[in-house]
Design a protein around this motif. Structure first.
Motif, PDB file in Angstrom:
ATOM      1  N   ASN A  59      24.234  29.728  73.870  1.00 17.86           N
ATOM      2  CA  ASN A  59      23.793  31.092  74.102  1.00 17.86           C
ATOM      3  C   ASN A  59      23.775  31.832  72.770  1.00 17.86           C
ATOM      4  O   ASN A  59      24.801  31.998  72.135  1.00 17.86           O
ATOM      5  N   ASN A  61      22.945  35.294  70.758  1.00 21.85           N
ATOM      6  CA  ASN A  61      22.687  36.731  70.783  1.00 21.85           C
ATOM      7  C   ASN A  61      22.061  37.112  69.453  1.00 21.85           C
ATOM      8  O   ASN A  61      22.577  36.753  68.389  1.00 21.85           O
ATOM      9  N   ASN A  88      11.725  40.879  77.810  1.00 21.92           N
ATOM     10  CA  ASN A  88      12.223  40.347  79.077  1.00 21.92           C
ATOM     11  C   ASN A  88      11.220  39.390  79.709  1.00 21.92           C
ATOM     12  O   ASN A  88      11.599  38.343  80.242  1.00 21.92           O
ATOM     13  N   HIS A  91      11.469  35.936  78.537  1.00 17.93           N
ATOM     14  CA  HIS A  91      12.718  35.289  78.938  1.00 17.93           C
ATOM     15  C   HIS A  91      13.906  35.629  78.051  1.00 17.93           C
ATOM     16  O   HIS A  91      14.873  34.861  77.989  1.00 17.93           O
ATOM     17  N   TRP A  92      13.859  36.777  77.373  1.00 19.11           N
ATOM     18  CA  TRP A  92      15.020  37.263  76.649  1.00 19.11           C
ATOM     19  C   TRP A  92      15.817  38.150  77.605  1.00 19.11           C
ATOM     20  O   TRP A  92      15.253  38.964  78.326  1.00 19.11           O
ATOM     21  N   LEU A  93      17.130  37.988  77.592  1.00 21.47           N
ATOM     22  CA  LEU A  93      18.014  38.856  78.362  1.00 21.47           C
ATOM     23  C   LEU A  93      18.386  40.022  77.461  1.00 21.47           C
ATOM     24  O   LEU A  93      18.793  39.819  76.312  1.00 21.47           O
ATOM     25  N   GLU A  95      20.890  42.458  76.393  1.00 20.46           N
ATOM     26  CA  GLU A  95      22.350  42.593  76.506  1.00 20.46           C
ATOM     27  C   GLU A  95      22.807  44.035  76.295  1.00 20.46           C
ATOM     28  O   GLU A  95      23.621  44.538  77.044  1.00 20.46           O
ATOM     29  N   ILE A 115      19.688  41.055  72.133  1.00 19.82           N
ATOM     30  CA  ILE A 115      19.020  40.213  73.127  1.00 19.82           C
ATOM     31  C   ILE A 115      19.646  38.832  73.082  1.00 19.82           C
ATOM     32  O   ILE A 115      20.261  38.451  72.079  1.00 19.82           O
ATOM     33  N   SER A 116      19.497  38.080  74.153  1.00 20.21           N
ATOM     34  CA  SER A 116      20.064  36.729  74.156  1.00 20.21           C
ATOM     35  C   SER A 116      19.157  35.767  74.900  1.00 20.21           C
ATOM     36  O   SER A 116      18.322  36.165  75.713  1.00 20.21           O
ATOM     37  N   LYS A 117      19.370  34.505  74.588  1.00 25.15           N
ATOM     38  CA  LYS A 117      18.629  33.443  75.259  1.00 25.15           C
ATOM     39  C   LYS A 117      19.502  32.192  75.222  1.00 25.15           C
ATOM     40  O   LYS A 117      20.158  31.925  74.219  1.00 25.15           O
ATOM     41  N   ASN A 118      19.493  31.446  76.324  1.00 23.88           N
ATOM     42  CA  ASN A 118      20.192  30.164  76.373  1.00 23.88           C
ATOM     43  C   ASN A 118      19.239  29.053  75.973  1.00 23.88           C
ATOM     44  O   ASN A 118      18.089  29.033  76.409  1.00 23.88           O
TER      45      ASN A 118
END
Length: 128
Positions: A59, A61, A88, A91-93, A95, A115-118
């Motif tokens: 993950n 950030n 979004n 597919h970026w969350l 945060e 922002i975060s992405k797995n």
């Protein structure tokens, strides 16, 4: 490709209203408080989704700092909301968002987004 580079390419595509976009550090020889500039850098990187005694995703950030030009002619909130919605969709969350506040030295407004992405790493082959 690294998640930071993915974020850079997405922001470059989505924030056409930015004059410059930097990775990791500002180029102070080319930086102007008259321009709207973005600075992207890693914030935190965490192993995640443990299974069989090992993590399966990474993950990342990413911190996005926005330095708004002193004489902007657009509504900051509208631009920020539009950027967040488009990130979004990619597919970026989202945060964290911090509102635009004035820099005490230059009076330039600055805002911060995390922002975060797995990233799946199941098939990554690591050799010593």
């Amino acid at each position: 490709m690294s998640t930071l580079n993915d974020a850079y390419l997405d922001v470059k595509e989505l924030a056409s209203w930015a004059d410059k976009i930097y990775l990791n550090k500002l180029d102070m020889t080319r930086f102007s408080d008259e321009e709207t500039c973005f600075l992207l850098r890693n914030s935190t990187i965490l192993p995640d989704d443990y299974a069989s005694n090992s993590f399966q995703t990474f993950n990342s950030n990413i911190q996005i700092q926005i330095f708004f030009g002193l004489n902007i002619d657009f509504d900051i909130e509208t631009k920020m909301i539009g950027l967040l919605k488009q990130l979004n969709k990619k597919h970026w969350l989202i945060e964290t968002t911090r509102p635009a506040i004035p820099d005490p030295d230059t009076a330039q407004l600055t805002a911060t987004i995390i922002i975060s992405k797995n990233k799946e790493i199941i098939n990554v082959n690591i050799r010593n």
